[in-house]
Design a protein around this motif. Structure first.
Motif: not given
Length: 223
Positions: A60-61, A65-69, A202-206
């Motif tokens: 789960r990421l 913003e507001v909302g479920r992962p 590597g990172g959040r971009g891939g």
């Protein structure tokens, strides 16, 4: 690039999912559906089946913003067996044995011979290409048959490049860094132009990858 023969044995949709997640590092179902086509539920069902088989993981990421992962899928360690390693343990042991028997320069001489033979085997296959892009694309395909996994990319800012997400000789490169220069030199000789090799972490971009940037105005061999 799957271990030879696996593509014929598994479902085509599963192969595409594993390929896409190998390149991206992880995606949610909606993005997988957009890239590969098909319905949300159909894609989710395939991903969940691969999770049960042990080839994918869910995580789960948290949303910024507001909302479920957001539920993401990525390759599980089990899936790495799909990408060949070219007998790495044996290769490293043989190179170390050569160093012990014949001196520190022996491993590099052996690796130079390997890349020289590879170059001569591939040269005729590239000789009929009509453009630099066609030659580089053919070279990428030949590398994939050897166990690499990558994609050709082009954009106006960076030009043409081969992005590779898996290389079966990576452990050899770590132990013998000089082999990197030998491989790049082989690629330059085959394409007749300069190659710039860049390691992208590597990172959040891939995921981590290696970029081989092809000079677009290179001089062809024999020109």
């Amino acid at each position: 690039m799957f271990v030879p023969g696996f593509r014929e044995l598994v479902k085509e949709g599963w192969v595409k999912i594993l390929d896409e997640l190998k390149i991206s590092g992880g995606l949610p179902v909606p993005e997988l559906s957009r890239r590969l086509g098909g319905s949300y539920m159909g894609m989710k069902d395939q991903c969940d089946r691969l999770v049960k088989l042990g080839y994918l993981e869910r995580w789960r990421l948290p949303r910024q913003e507001v909302g479920r992962p957001e539920i993401m899928y990525r390759l599980a360690p089990k899936s790495e067996a799909m990408f060949p390693q070219a007998g790495v343990s044996l290769s490293l042991e043989l190179l170390e044995a050569a160093r012990t028997l014949f001196g520190d320069a022996a491993p590099e001489r052996l690796l130079m011979q390997y890349f020289t033979q590879l170059r001569e085997r591939w040269r005729p296959k590239l000789s009929k290409a009509k453009s630099m892009v066609e030659r580089a694309t053919l070279l990428s395909g030949l590398r994939e048959k050897e166990g690499c996994f990558g994609r050709c990319k082009y954009d106006p800012a960076r030009g043409f490049r081969i992005e590779e997400y898996h290389h079966p000789l990576q452990p050899v490169f770590l132990a013998f860094p000089g082999a990197i220069t030998l491989e790049v030199r082989m690629m330059e000789e085959l394409l007749g132009t300069r190659i710039t090799r860049k390691e992208v972490p590597g990172g959040r971009g891939g995921p981590a990858r290696i970029d081989y940037e092809v000079a677009t105005l290179g001089v062809r061999e024999g020109a």
